[in-house]
Design a protein around this motif. Structure first.
Motif, PDB file in Angstrom:
ATOM      1  N   VAL B 269     -47.358 -33.002  41.983  1.00 51.01           N
ATOM      2  CA  VAL B 269     -45.991 -33.508  41.842  1.00 51.01           C
ATOM      3  C   VAL B 269     -45.019 -32.465  42.374  1.00 51.01           C
ATOM      4  N   PHE B 270     -43.883 -32.938  42.837  1.00 47.74           N
ATOM      5  CA  PHE B 270     -42.878 -31.982  43.282  1.00 47.74           C
ATOM      6  C   PHE B 270     -41.671 -32.064  42.354  1.00 47.74           C
ATOM      7  N   ILE B 271     -40.811 -31.064  42.448  1.00 44.80           N
ATOM      8  CA  ILE B 271     -39.623 -31.021  41.600  1.00 44.80           C
ATOM      9  C   ILE B 271     -38.456 -31.579  42.401  1.00 44.80           C
ATOM     10  N   PRO B 272     -37.942 -32.750  42.024  1.00 44.88           N
ATOM     11  CA  PRO B 272     -36.842 -33.313  42.810  1.00 44.88           C
ATOM     12  C   PRO B 272     -35.613 -32.400  42.756  1.00 44.88           C
ATOM     13  N   GLY B 273     -34.788 -32.506  43.766  1.00 41.14           N
ATOM     14  CA  GLY B 273     -33.552 -31.720  43.775  1.00 41.14           C
ATOM     15  C   GLY B 273     -33.766 -30.308  44.264  1.00 41.14           C
ATOM     16  N   GLN B 274     -32.720 -29.501  44.136  1.00 40.45           N
ATOM     17  CA  GLN B 274     -32.756 -28.138  44.644  1.00 40.45           C
ATOM     18  C   GLN B 274     -32.227 -27.175  43.604  1.00 40.45           C
ATOM     19  N   PRO B 275     -32.625 -25.907  43.726  1.00 39.89           N
ATOM     20  CA  PRO B 275     -32.056 -24.929  42.789  1.00 39.89           C
ATOM     21  C   PRO B 275     -30.555 -24.784  43.023  1.00 39.89           C
ATOM     22  N   PRO B 276     -29.817 -24.387  42.001  1.00 34.00           N
ATOM     23  CA  PRO B 276     -28.363 -24.274  42.149  1.00 34.00           C
ATOM     24  C   PRO B 276     -27.979 -23.092  43.030  1.00 34.00           C
ATOM     25  N   SER B 277     -26.771 -23.121  43.518  1.00 32.98           N
ATOM     26  CA  SER B 277     -26.240 -21.993  44.272  1.00 32.98           C
ATOM     27  C   SER B 277     -26.112 -20.794  43.337  1.00 32.98           C
ATOM     28  N   LEU B 278     -26.330 -19.595  43.878  1.00 36.58           N
ATOM     29  CA  LEU B 278     -26.193 -18.394  43.056  1.00 36.58           C
ATOM     30  C   LEU B 278     -24.737 -17.915  43.012  1.00 36.58           C
ATOM     31  N   ILE B 279     -23.892 -18.642  43.738  1.00 38.16           N
ATOM     32  CA  ILE B 279     -22.455 -18.413  43.602  1.00 38.16           C
ATOM     33  C   ILE B 279     -21.982 -19.459  42.597  1.00 38.16           C
ATOM     34  N   ASN B 280     -21.375 -19.037  41.525  1.00 37.52           N
ATOM     35  CA  ASN B 280     -20.996 -19.962  40.449  1.00 37.52           C
ATOM     36  C   ASN B 280     -22.130 -20.840  39.957  1.00 37.52           C
ATOM     37  N   PRO B 281     -23.225 -20.274  39.528  1.00 41.87           N
ATOM     38  CA  PRO B 281     -24.308 -21.110  38.984  1.00 41.87           C
ATOM     39  C   PRO B 281     -23.845 -21.773  37.687  1.00 41.87           C
ATOM     40  N   PRO B 282     -24.549 -22.826  37.258  1.00 42.56           N
ATOM     41  CA  PRO B 282     -24.150 -23.515  36.034  1.00 42.56           C
ATOM     42  C   PRO B 282     -24.138 -22.535  34.851  1.00 42.56           C
ATOM     43  N   THR B 283     -23.242 -22.771  33.900  1.00 49.98           N
ATOM     44  CA  THR B 283     -23.147 -21.837  32.773  1.00 49.98           C
ATOM     45  C   THR B 283     -24.284 -22.047  31.776  1.00 49.98           C
ATOM     46  N   GLY B 284     -24.827 -23.250  31.726  1.00 49.60           N
ATOM     47  CA  GLY B 284     -25.942 -23.517  30.807  1.00 49.60           C
ATOM     48  C   GLY B 284     -27.252 -23.080  31.424  1.00 49.60           C
ATOM     49  N   CYS B 285     -28.341 -23.758  31.044  1.00 51.03           N
ATOM     50  CA  CYS B 285     -29.625 -23.458  31.664  1.00 51.03           C
ATOM     51  C   CYS B 285     -29.551 -23.815  33.138  1.00 51.03           C
ATOM     52  N   ARG B 290     -32.540 -30.293  36.967  1.00 49.19           N
ATOM     53  CA  ARG B 290     -33.816 -30.826  37.463  1.00 49.19           C
ATOM     54  C   ARG B 290     -34.846 -30.999  36.353  1.00 49.19           C
ATOM     55  N   CYS B 291     -34.457 -30.756  35.114  1.00 50.65           N
ATOM     56  CA  CYS B 291     -35.428 -30.687  34.025  1.00 50.65           C
ATOM     57  C   CYS B 291     -35.535 -32.020  33.290  1.00 50.65           C
ATOM     58  N   ASP B 292     -36.761 -32.506  33.115  1.00 55.39           N
ATOM     59  CA  ASP B 292     -36.915 -33.795  32.429  1.00 55.39           C
ATOM     60  C   ASP B 292     -36.951 -33.639  30.901  1.00 55.39           C
ATOM     61  N   LYS B 293     -36.890 -32.397  30.431  1.00 55.95           N
ATOM     62  CA  LYS B 293     -36.875 -32.158  28.980  1.00 55.95           C
ATOM     63  C   LYS B 293     -35.470 -31.828  28.480  1.00 55.95           C
ATOM     64  N   ARG B 294     -34.507 -31.910  29.354  1.00 56.07           N
ATOM     65  CA  ARG B 294     -33.136 -31.498  29.047  1.00 56.07           C
ATOM     66  C   ARG B 294     -32.562 -32.244  27.842  1.00 56.07           C
ATOM     67  N   PHE B 295     -31.846 -31.523  26.981  1.00 55.19           N
ATOM     68  CA  PHE B 295     -31.115 -32.171  25.896  1.00 55.19           C
ATOM     69  C   PHE B 295     -29.770 -31.475  25.715  1.00 55.19           C
ATOM     70  N   ALA B 296     -28.979 -31.956  24.737  1.00 56.19           N
ATOM     71  CA  ALA B 296     -27.578 -31.530  24.625  1.00 56.19           C
ATOM     72  C   ALA B 296     -27.400 -30.007  24.688  1.00 56.19           C
ATOM     73  N   LYS B 297     -28.231 -29.302  23.956  1.00 55.57           N
ATOM     74  CA  LYS B 297     -28.140 -27.856  23.851  1.00 55.57           C
ATOM     75  C   LYS B 297     -28.187 -27.138  25.207  1.00 55.57           C
ATOM     76  N   CYS B 298     -28.822 -27.769  26.187  1.00 55.05           N
ATOM     77  CA  CYS B 298     -29.093 -27.115  27.463  1.00 55.05           C
ATOM     78  C   CYS B 298     -27.842 -26.818  28.287  1.00 55.05           C
ATOM     79  N   SER B 299     -26.700 -27.345  27.857  1.00 56.70           N
ATOM     80  CA  SER B 299     -25.471 -27.013  28.578  1.00 56.70           C
ATOM     81  C   SER B 299     -24.957 -25.629  28.170  1.00 56.70           C
ATOM     82  N   GLU B 300     -25.612 -25.038  27.166  1.00 57.60           N
ATOM     83  CA  GLU B 300     -25.313 -23.638  26.851  1.00 57.60           C
ATOM     84  C   GLU B 300     -26.414 -22.763  27.447  1.00 57.60           C
TER      85      GLU B 300
END
Ligand SMILES: Nc1ncnc2c1ncn2[C@@H]1O[C@H](COP(=O)(O)OP(=O)(O)OP(=O)(O)O)[C@@H](O)[C@H]1O
Ligand SMILES: Nc1ncnc2c1ncn2[C@@H]1O[C@H](COP(=O)(O)OP(=O)(O)OP(=O)(O)O)[C@@H](O)[C@H]1O
Ligand code: SF4
Ligand SMILES: [Mg+2]
Ligand SMILES: [Mg+2]
Lengths: 345, 327
Positions: B269-285, B290-300
């Motif tokens: 299987v492959f991982i859909p999507g691409q890694p984020p830019s290292l300029i201003n990466p997301p503040t959460g995880c 791209r994560c199929d286990k993501r839940f509310a907490k993951c925005s931190e």
């Protein structure tokens, strides 16, 4: 003793199926000159290969760097003229192709080059890159061109399409660039794709994505795909047959399942042993690797080209006489003297 | 002598660019025992080479932030001024075989001269004859014939040049050797040969390695520990024997299921999507998108949790475990 039943079956099958591509004793040599004048010798980059490829199959070609894989690809594409031997496309001898035949042939064979970064012109947009082959091949209707660009981008999943059309190659990730290269190879709706190391520069995940994309294109369009790689571990997921090359020759041809279950040629066996699957047990063992270097293609060894590195060499035979092709079972053949008694020539 | 050869705490390396800071190494912490090999794996551009450059303080000009602790054998070498670092650490205690090293040899110098010069510079009390003896010894260890010392790089095959660069890195007898993609440009057989050579060095001399690679199959030949980097962060570190079958970070698991195997049939299987830019990466995880286990907490931003078998994972799925606090 010849097996009549098998022979009959083969004759019948071959009567029904004309190979899309057939190579007979194919050679491509490069002349090396000293001081630009004296001939110093030839690099025998492709030195006598025979095979047939049928509609809808993927064949992997594996082998070490410099063994002639790309030369085989480029000879098939008509970019090198064979020094000796013949290529037949749908039964027709390519040496007798007219200019128009050659143009039509090139349009029906898509090429995915070894290095995606070098393959794309840096100052052309995605739209231009895909439009150019259409213009060259006389698709004069603008709407038609637009439609074909649209549909090929959908096929390789570069969407939303409008976002990609004005982009330059450097604005794309490695995987996207490779999908663009595939889109360009597909835009003239070819019958055959020659993919020269299409994924070796890519990350594991992107690699899987691209191979699955190629697979789906093949199924949809019933393509012949020639997949060149030095990475043995990808072939099981991707091809019906495997050819192993060594020293500018094919040394083993087999259905993928047979080869994986039972690699016959000592060189294929060495490739198997050298391939590491992720496994903590690897820490505790050393790899068995044949000593020495690949042969010089200007002055290849006598007899079997693998003999100087082969642990199973039959002295007096392997180092003197070229092994012929021995057929083992229904779907495997090997050029190695070890199989003289088991195989039929 | 400390059992722990290297301890990296909260290491950061940011590059300054027109579009903003590139957070190539972001708050990376790990420990490495003497004599062990740590393989650092992850997608292209995730910061593997930057990590090695940060450890060896081989920095480009556009540095925006360079901070944290690098404790080598009990001493924080980040605190050393540059001239002391150059005299005592770089090439002497920590050496590196850079990415595409086989093409980095000087084409107009004989192999011998390229290897012996740094050795004599770093060992003032060594004379040329002693130096030559040491270089010859290294050549024997990496399996190159002695007469290759007197050749130029273009006269050697890629695999031989790669072995020469490894001899060059080892000649000063460093405690830690960083290998950046040492075999990915090589043939299968040459690659296997090189892994044999490294394994022999590891066993014979107890050298500690950091092996950077994106080829997990090859990594398994040498790695005692695996560290996974994603978008500038180290998201998992664990013993090799658990990693291949029981990685814990969702990214590591996906990464493993995209690795083709020769001996075993599995669904890739492959991982859909691409890694984020290292300029201003997301503040959460950073993997959340791209994560199929993501839940509310993951925005931190997830902290690092300690799992059994000394496994460290930066992921909110493991909140019931103990958090790792660094120095
Ligand atoms: N145009 C050319 N002129 C002279 N020699 C050539 C030419 N093209 C290829 N060769 C030589 O022919 C041999 C086979 O090269 P080829 O590129 O086909 O190998 P390959 O199997 O594709 O290797 P790799 O895995 O490194 O891509 C090599 O020795 C190469 O140096
Ligand atoms: N001097 C620099 N200035 C700005 N950005 C840089 C600089 N050096 C590296 N980068 C960026 O930092 C990120 C990490 O790069 P790095 O070379 O460490 O990745 P890597 O994991 O080694 O990738 P690869 O597997 O392709 O070698 C990338 O986005 C890269 O473009
Ligand atoms: S023919 Fe002989 S030398 Fe060649 S691979 Fe077979 S056993 Fe080895
Ligand atoms: Mg090639
Ligand atoms: Mg790198």
């Amino acid at each position: 003793m010849p097996d009549l039943a098998v022979d009959m079956r083969e004759t019948l099958q071959n009567a029904e199926r004309v190979p899309v591509l057939k190579a007979v004793d194919l050679h491509t040599w490069f002349e090396i000159r000293k001081f630009g004048f004296f001939k110093a010798g030839d690099v025998r980059a492709l030195d006598g290969v025979d095979f047939e490829l049928y509609q809808g199959e993927t064949v992997s070609i594996v082998g070490e760097s410099g063994c002639g894989k790309s030369t085989l690809a480029r000879t098939i594409l008509g970019l090198h003229r064979p020094t000796k031997g013949k290529l037949f496309f749908n039964g027709k001898d390519m040496a007798e192709f007219t200019k128009e035949d050659m143009k039509a042939y090139r349009a029906s064979v898509g090429y995915i080059q070894q290095d995606p970064y070098g393959a794309l012109p840096p100052f052309m947009t995605v739209k231009k890159i895909l439009e150019e082959p259409l213009l060259i091949n006389g698709v004069t209707d603008k709407n038609e061109r637009q439609k074909r660009i649209q549909s090929v981008l959908e096929e390789v999943k570069l969407s939303p399409i409008e976002d990609f059309l004005p982009k330059f190659p450097h604005m794309l990730s490695g995987g996207q660039q490779q999908r663009l290269v595939i889109a360009r190879a597909m835009i003239l709706q070819p019958k055959m794709l020659v993919a020269d190391e299409p994924v070796s520069m890519l990350d594991a995940s992107v690699r899987v994505e691209i191979l699955q994309l190629l697979r789906s294109l093949q199924e949809k369009h019933n393509l012949v795909i020639i997949y060149i790689t030095h990475d043995l571990s990808t072939v099981r997921y991707f091809s019906e047959r495997i050819f192993t090359m060594y020293g500018a020759r094919i040394v083993e041809k087999a259905a993928t399942a047979s080869l994986l279950a039972n690699p016959l040629h000592p060189y294929t066996q060495a490739l198997f042993k050298a391939t590491s699957d992720p496994d903590a047990a690897n820490l505790k063992t050393f790899k068995e690797v044949p000593t020495g270097e690949p042969p010089s293609l200007m002055n290849p060894p006598k007899g079997c080209r693998f003999h100087p590195r082969c642990a199973k060499i039959i002295k007096g035979k392997c180092d003197r006489f070229e092994p012929p092709e021995f057929h083992i079972g229904d779907d495997q053949s090997v050029f190695c003297w070890l199989y003289e008694d088991q195989g039929k020539q | 002598m400390n059992k722990m050869l290297l301890e990296v705490n909260n290491l950061k390396l940011y590059f300054r660019t027109k579009k903003g800071p590139v957070q190539a190494v972001d708050d990376v912490s790990f420990k490495l025992e003497r004599g062990k090999t740590l393989a650092v794996v992850g997608e292209s551009g995730c910061g593997k080479t930057s990590l090695s450059k940060a450890i060896l303080r081989l920095l480009p000009r556009n540095i925006m932030e360079y901070s944290g602790e690098i404790i080598l054998d009990g001493e924080d070498i980040m605190k050393y001024p540059e001239d002391r670092f150059r005299r005592e650490i770089r090439w002497k205690k920590i050496a590196m075989v850079p990415q595409a090293a086989m093409n980095s040899l000087n084409p107009v110098l004989r192999i011998l001269d390229q290897i012996i010069e740094p050795l004599l510079i770093h060992n003032r009390d060594m004379n040329r004859d002693q130096g030559l003896a040491r270089v010859k010894e290294m050549f024997r260890i990496v399996g190159l014939p002695e007469d290759f010392l007197y050749r130029y790089p273009f006269e050697l095959s890629g695999g031989m040049r790669q072995r020469a660069t490894i001899a060059m890195a080892l000649v000063t007898n460093p405690e830690l050797v960083i290998l950046d993609e040492p075999s990915s440009a090589l043939d299968l057989l040459t690659q296997a040969n090189l892994m044999n050579v490294l394994k022999r060095i590891k066993h014979e001399f107890g050298t500690t390695f950091i092996l950077i690679t994106h080829d997990i199959g090859t990594a398994s030949e040498l790695a005692d520990e695996i560290a996974v980097m994603y978008a500038g962060e180290m998201v998992e570190k664990c013993h090799a024997e658990y990693f291949y079958t029981d990685a814990r970070h969702p990214y590591s698991r996906k990464l493993m299921s995209s690795v083709p195997t020769l001996r075993e049939d599995k669904e890739l299987v492959f991982i859909p999507g691409q890694p984020p830019s290292l300029i201003n990466p997301p503040t959460g995880c950073r993997f959340a998108e791209r994560c199929d286990k993501r839940f509310a907490k993951c925005s931190e931003h997830p902290p690092t949790f300690d799992l059994e078998h000394d496994q460290q994972v930066q992921c909110w799925l493991y909140t019931d475990r103990e958090e790792v606090k660094h120095a």
